[in-house]
Motif scaffolding. Structure first.
Motif, PDB file in Angstrom:
ATOM      1  N   VAL A 233       2.266  -6.254  12.317  1.00  0.00           N
ATOM      2  CA  VAL A 233       3.305  -5.819  11.373  1.00  0.00           C
ATOM      3  C   VAL A 233       2.768  -5.838   9.943  1.00  0.00           C
ATOM      4  CG1 VAL A 233       5.551  -6.423  10.408  1.00  0.00           C
ATOM      5  CG2 VAL A 233       5.201  -6.482  12.873  1.00  0.00           C
ATOM      6  N   GLY A 234       1.986  -6.880   9.621  1.00  0.00           N
ATOM      7  CA  GLY A 234       1.382  -6.925   8.290  1.00  0.00           C
ATOM      8  C   GLY A 234       0.448  -5.767   8.033  1.00  0.00           C
ATOM      9  N   TYR A 235      -0.342  -5.382   9.039  1.00  0.00           N
ATOM     10  CA  TYR A 235      -1.237  -4.232   8.872  1.00  0.00           C
ATOM     11  C   TYR A 235      -0.453  -2.929   8.728  1.00  0.00           C
ATOM     12  CZ  TYR A 235      -5.846  -6.318   9.440  1.00  0.00           C
ATOM     13  OH  TYR A 235      -7.015  -7.006   9.239  1.00  0.00           O
ATOM     14  N   ILE A 236       0.663  -2.790   9.447  1.00  0.00           N
ATOM     15  CA  ILE A 236       1.478  -1.580   9.306  1.00  0.00           C
ATOM     16  C   ILE A 236       2.062  -1.487   7.897  1.00  0.00           C
ATOM     17  CG2 ILE A 236       3.588  -0.455  10.107  1.00  0.00           C
ATOM     18  CD1 ILE A 236       3.007  -1.594  12.888  1.00  0.00           C
ATOM     19  N   LEU A 237       2.591  -2.605   7.409  1.00  0.00           N
ATOM     20  CA  LEU A 237       3.107  -2.600   6.027  1.00  0.00           C
ATOM     21  C   LEU A 237       2.001  -2.367   5.018  1.00  0.00           C
ATOM     22  CD1 LEU A 237       5.606  -5.592   6.282  1.00  0.00           C
ATOM     23  CD2 LEU A 237       6.138  -3.155   6.307  1.00  0.00           C
ATOM     24  N   LEU A 238       0.812  -2.911   5.304  1.00  0.00           N
ATOM     25  CA  LEU A 238      -0.318  -2.686   4.408  1.00  0.00           C
ATOM     26  C   LEU A 238      -0.718  -1.214   4.381  1.00  0.00           C
ATOM     27  CD1 LEU A 238      -2.347  -4.140   2.569  1.00  0.00           C
ATOM     28  CD2 LEU A 238      -3.832  -4.429   4.556  1.00  0.00           C
ATOM     29  N   ALA A 239      -0.691  -0.555   5.545  1.00  0.00           N
ATOM     30  CA  ALA A 239      -1.014   0.873   5.582  1.00  0.00           C
ATOM     31  C   ALA A 239       0.002   1.693   4.798  1.00  0.00           C
ATOM     32  CB  ALA A 239      -1.074   1.337   7.043  1.00  0.00           C
ATOM     33  N   ILE A 240       1.296   1.354   4.931  1.00  0.00           N
ATOM     34  CA  ILE A 240       2.325   2.071   4.164  1.00  0.00           C
ATOM     35  C   ILE A 240       2.127   1.858   2.672  1.00  0.00           C
ATOM     36  CG2 ILE A 240       4.809   2.207   3.738  1.00  0.00           C
ATOM     37  CD1 ILE A 240       5.241   1.405   6.653  1.00  0.00           C
ATOM     38  N   THR A 241       1.799   0.623   2.299  1.00  0.00           N
ATOM     39  CA  THR A 241       1.561   0.339   0.873  1.00  0.00           C
ATOM     40  C   THR A 241       0.355   1.106   0.352  1.00  0.00           C
ATOM     41  OG1 THR A 241       2.469  -1.880   1.234  1.00  0.00           O
ATOM     42  CG2 THR A 241       1.201  -1.506  -0.784  1.00  0.00           C
ATOM     43  N   LEU A 242      -0.700   1.185   1.147  1.00  0.00           N
ATOM     44  CA  LEU A 242      -1.910   1.896   0.710  1.00  0.00           C
ATOM     45  C   LEU A 242      -1.650   3.384   0.528  1.00  0.00           C
ATOM     46  CD1 LEU A 242      -4.638   0.152   2.904  1.00  0.00           C
ATOM     47  CD2 LEU A 242      -4.419   0.035   0.431  1.00  0.00           C
ATOM     48  N   ILE A 243      -0.911   3.997   1.433  1.00  0.00           N
ATOM     49  CA  ILE A 243      -0.668   5.435   1.297  1.00  0.00           C
ATOM     50  C   ILE A 243       0.254   5.724   0.113  1.00  0.00           C
ATOM     51  CG2 ILE A 243       1.333   5.629   2.830  1.00  0.00           C
ATOM     52  CD1 ILE A 243      -1.676   8.005   2.644  1.00  0.00           C
ATOM     53  N   ILE A 244       1.206   4.788  -0.180  1.00  0.00           N
ATOM     54  CA  ILE A 244       2.053   4.971  -1.363  1.00  0.00           C
ATOM     55  C   ILE A 244       1.222   4.822  -2.635  1.00  0.00           C
ATOM     56  CG2 ILE A 244       3.964   3.956  -2.655  1.00  0.00           C
ATOM     57  CD1 ILE A 244       5.283   3.258   0.003  1.00  0.00           C
ATOM     58  N   CYS A 245       0.361   3.810  -2.677  1.00  0.00           N
ATOM     59  CA  CYS A 245      -0.505   3.640  -3.844  1.00  0.00           C
ATOM     60  C   CYS A 245      -1.470   4.806  -3.991  1.00  0.00           C
ATOM     61  CB  CYS A 245      -1.270   2.323  -3.729  1.00  0.00           C
ATOM     62  SG  CYS A 245      -0.241   0.847  -3.822  1.00  0.00           S
ATOM     63  N   HIS A 246      -1.918   5.360  -2.867  1.00  0.00           N
ATOM     64  CA  HIS A 246      -2.798   6.537  -2.933  1.00  0.00           C
ATOM     65  C   HIS A 246      -2.067   7.719  -3.557  1.00  0.00           C
ATOM     66  CE1 HIS A 246      -4.540  10.269  -1.269  1.00  0.00           C
ATOM     67  NE2 HIS A 246      -5.702   9.654  -1.466  1.00  0.00           N
ATOM     68  N   GLY A 247      -0.786   7.904  -3.187  1.00  0.00           N
ATOM     69  CA  GLY A 247      -0.021   8.979  -3.799  1.00  0.00           C
ATOM     70  C   GLY A 247       0.211   8.761  -5.289  1.00  0.00           C
ATOM     71  N   LEU A 248       0.476   7.505  -5.689  1.00  0.00           N
ATOM     72  CA  LEU A 248       0.655   7.221  -7.120  1.00  0.00           C
ATOM     73  C   LEU A 248      -0.642   7.429  -7.885  1.00  0.00           C
ATOM     74  CD1 LEU A 248       2.885   4.012  -6.932  1.00  0.00           C
ATOM     75  CD2 LEU A 248       3.599   6.358  -7.443  1.00  0.00           C
ATOM     76  N   ALA A 249      -1.774   7.017  -7.298  1.00  0.00           N
ATOM     77  CA  ALA A 249      -3.061   7.236  -7.963  1.00  0.00           C
ATOM     78  C   ALA A 249      -3.373   8.712  -8.093  1.00  0.00           C
ATOM     79  CB  ALA A 249      -4.176   6.511  -7.182  1.00  0.00           C
ATOM     80  N   THR A 250      -2.933   9.517  -7.121  1.00  0.00           N
ATOM     81  CA  THR A 250      -3.133  10.962  -7.218  1.00  0.00           C
ATOM     82  C   THR A 250      -2.303  11.555  -8.351  1.00  0.00           C
ATOM     83  OG1 THR A 250      -3.525  11.032  -4.828  1.00  0.00           O
ATOM     84  CG2 THR A 250      -3.024  13.117  -5.922  1.00  0.00           C
TER      85      THR A 250
END
Length: 805
Positions: A233-250
């Motif tokens: 579950v922690g890895y799933i939440l981490l993946a969601i956080t990473l893709i959101i941060c990737h969109g913000l960085a874009t």
């Protein structure tokens, strides 16, 4: 001590208390529970090393196979458009492969069921939307992405080789007079601690806090796998956080941060997909098989729940193992179908033998929703097959033969063989022997071909299933034309795309190269539907025969031996299976010999009788005596000291020891064949090369059976003679005699292992000594001719081979 420190650091991080963190320096110097901490530390270090190697390998896959399009902004707008123009012909409907100029197949899917033609349009639309977003980034984004990709490509392998050359044995062990090895130990401990902190501690606590906040903590604790589920579950939440941060960085145009976040998301994504494919999917198949077969064993869901509550880890592992076996044999049957059917019929199934198939690249490039759709479709198809071939036949058997089921698999304390040992014996020995040595695969292939020919002529689908003879004669020319057409459409990447474009072209082009067109009859969809119905009826009948005929034959044969006593159905099923196989084999051999005449038949019977006698003798020695001795030795060395206290008498079951000995012998033979060259490997390879037809009884007995049986008998007899014959003469007490009698086998095993380790270390230190001496004092080496000594006198001695100071 390094592994013990790693184990204690791991326990400190996951204890969750401040006191354990404060007392960590003192705990690392403590000698309490040293062995357990060392074992746990070895496991942690092994997992860390495997994870690090996997990360390096995944980086190579990203570098050489190309990153996803959404991660790289290197392609200009016209290049992206050209790329989609080149990929457009591959998006057609692969089910209608009629004309030779059409592509062979649609893209291979990871699931069992292929996607509909609309999926290709969805993918094209998704890529167009992503490229439109990328066009807004501008030329600076492309330049930065190019620089980042170029930095990944320009890594120098010579620097790694030079570092490996500097890391020598004497430097690692501190034999060169320096203390550099202490620095290495410090860095290993530090890096392992950092690795545990990043990849285990942080995801676990992220998942823990999230589950506590959502109120699911009690449900997770009831699953008996709290740590694993919380980490996932922690890895799933981490993946969601990473893709959101990737969109913000874009959005804010942080190019390097954007690329780093994207790569981290790919790592987490691939890791989760691997867990789902290898862990979750076989586990679902195993549980579904168990649920659908409950009536066959007269069990209920309550029984399975009680077994899970008593031993959750063992229950989950057994269901995962059953699911893996089911998936493996299903994939083997699909490979057999590909050998019979026309290339292109199974376009919706992935081809495991395709050299261009790379599941890791698909995990990297395809979006999550497509993987989720594949997973759901695979679960539906595999579950439907289990319903068709297991649950429905059981219901039919219970209605037609009410006294045939359930199978007797209940075991008592005095049962000669455990259920698990017999299941492993059946799966690892009986089924592979039938599939490899008994021509069963050829028979199955012949049956599939006969069924395909019959169905093809009945439904006028012979051209679709097997191809036409005229087209088979010209298949080579058509293959060349198809390949040339595919190269003209897809193989020329656009400038700036590189390996990524080449890989995407491979993914988007047609399927196998050997595609053959077919003639499409009238009412083609209706005929395909009737073909599927005919296939389901055939699978149902085949499943009914497999569930009843071997057990019937085995019960009938066993009744002459045991009367009305109930026997484990694995006995009866294995016996009936072998009898059916022998009957079919004898019939096929007689049919092949009949046209040759009576004299030839008698000669063949004589040869086969002699070969059968030799085979029986070899089987008694290698499949009877050796496994029995090996299983008994394993029982005395490992099982009895761990399970039976000193004040109790161990009981030995020869059948169970023999069954486990067969598995141990198979594992030892496999390890021997994979290991270095020595006499046992040479003998086993020679026996395997000769086969059954050219069996050499004298060679097997003299070179293999006699040495192995002698070693096993000595291993069993020498400790017994020492404990029962020599120790009582020393005048020791009865308790000491019992202790020596029960512990002498593991003690001698430990002595032998220590002697082997010491001899290995002595050889290694000798090599290290020679290497240091040659580095310090060796001036040069000279190659001289070898002169064989003749009978002549006065032959001059050969010159020295090396000159040293």
């Amino acid at each position: 001590m390094d592994t013990a420190e790693e184990g204690r650091i791991y326990k400190c991080l996951f204890t969750g208390s401040v006191s354990s963190l404060l007392t960590l320096p003192l705990d690392m110097l403590s000698t309490d529970n040293l062995l357990a901490d060392c074992l746990q530390g070895c496991f942690v270090v092994t997992c860390t090393l495997c994870a690090f190697i996997s990360l390096v390998w995944l980086r190579e896959q990203i570098v050489h196979g190309g990153a996803p399009i959404w991660l790289e902004h290197a392609a200009p707008p016209f290049n992206a458009a050209g790329h989609h123009q080149n990929e457009a012909p591959a998006g057609g409907n692969g089910a209608e492969n009629v004309a030779p100029e059409q592509p062979a197949n649609p893209p291979a899917e990871n699931a069992v069921v292929g996607e509909n033609p609309d999926a290709q349009d969805e993918q094209a639309e998704e890529e167009e939307e992503e490229n439109e977003e990328e066009d807004d980034a501008g030329g600076e984004d492309a330049a930065d992405a190019n620089n980042g990709a170029q930095d990944d490509m320009n890594w120098n392998a010579l620097e790694w080789d030079r570092a490996a050359e500097e890391l020598t044995w004497e430097r690692m062990l501190g034999l060169d007079g320096s203390l550099v090895f202490l620095e290495h130990v410090f860095w290993v401990v530090s890096l392992n601690t950092l690795f545990i902190l990043v990849f285990a501690f942080c995801p676990y606590h992220i998942g823990h806090f999230s589950l506590v906040g959502l109120g699911f903590e009690e449900h997770v604790q009831a699953s008996h796998f709290e740590g694993l589920i919380t980490t996932i579950v922690g890895y799933i939440l981490l993946a969601i956080t990473l893709i959101i941060c990737h969109g913000l960085a874009t959005l804010v145009k942080f190019h390097r941060s954007r690329r780093l976040l994207g790569v981290c998301y790919i790592v987490v994504k691939v890791s989760l997909l691997v867990v789902v494919e290898i862990g979750v999917f076989p586990l679902i198949c195993g549980w579904w098989l168990d649920i659908c077969s409950l009536e066959m064993f007269d069990a209920t869901l309550k029984d399975r729940e009680l077994s899970f509550q008593s031993a959750p880890g063992t229950t989950m592992f057994l269901h995962w193992l059953v699911g893996m076996v089911y998936v493996f044999y299903f994939a083997s049957f699909i490979l057999l179908l590909r050998e019979v059917l026309r290339p292109g019929v199974l376009w919706f199934l992935r081809n495991l033998n395709d050299p261009d198939f790379n599941p890791v690249q698909e995990m990297i490039h395809l979006p999550i929703y497509r993987h989720l759709r594949r997973f759901i479709l695979s679960v539906i198809v595999f579950g439907s097959i289990v319903l068709l071939m297991l649950w429905l036949p059981i219901r039919i058997i219970k209605s037609l033969l009410p006294h045939f089921l359930p199978y007797n698999v209940m075991l008592y304390s005095d049962a000669p063989v455990s259920e698990l040992s017999l299941e492993l014996l059946l799966l690892q020995v009986v089924l592979p022997a039938l599939l490899e040595q008994g021509h069963t695969r050829q028979w199955l292939k012949g049956l599939v071909r006969a069924w395909t020919v019959t169905a093809g002529y009945l439904l006028d689908l012979h051209s679709y299933l097997l191809g036409d003879q005229e087209e088979n004669e010209n298949s080579a020319n058509q293959q060349v034309n198809n390949n040339q057409h595919a190269r003209n459409n897809n193989a020329i990447p656009v400038v700036g795309e590189g390996l990524h474009a080449a890989h995407q072209a491979i993914l988007q082009q047609g399927g196998p190269v050997g595609f053959q067109p077919y003639r499409r009859p009238l009412n083609f969809p209706l005929r395909i539907f009737l073909l599927i119905v005919f296939m389901c009826i055939t699978l149902l009948i085949a499943s009914l025969i497999c569930l009843t005929l071997p057990v019937f034959a085995g019960r009938w044969l066993m009744s002459f031996w045991t009367g009305t006593a109930k026997i484990h159905e694995l006995y009866t099923a294995a016996c009936g299976l072998y009898v059916c196989w022998l009957t079919i084999r004898a019939v096929t051999v007689l049919v092949a010999w009949m046209p040759q005449g009576r004299r030839v038949i008698f000669q063949k019977v004589k040869e086969w009788s002699l070969m059968i006698m030799k085979t029986v003798i070899v089987a008694v020695l290698l499949a009877g005596v050796v496994p029995l001795l090996l299983g008994l030795l394993f029982e005395l060395v490992i099982v009895a000291p761990l399970r039976v206290p000193l004040d109790q008498t161990p009981l030995f079951y020869p059948w169970q020891d023999w069954a486990l000995g067969v598995l141990h012998a198979k594992i030892i033979a496999a390890i021997t064949l994979m290991g270095p060259q020595w006499w046992l490997k040479t003998v086993i390879e020679q026996v395997y090369a000769n086969g059954i037809r050219n069996i050499d009884l004298q060679y097997i007995v003299r070179k293999l059976a006699a040495p192995v049986i002698s070693v096993l008998l000595l291993s069993l007899c020498v400790p017994y003679v020492i404990a029962s014959g020599i120790v009582p003469l020393l005048g020791v007490t009865a308790e000491m005699q019992n202790l020596v009698h029960r512990r002498i086998y593991p003690f001698l095993l430990m002595v032998v292992v220590l002697m082997g380790i010491l001899s290995f270390q002595v050889r290694q230190f000798k090599r290290l000594y020679e290497h240091i001496k040659n580095d310090k004092y060796l001036v040069g080496q000279r190659l001289v001719n070898y002169e064989r000594k003749s009978g002549k006198q006065g032959t001059s001695p050969p010159p020295p081979q090396s000159s040293q100071e």
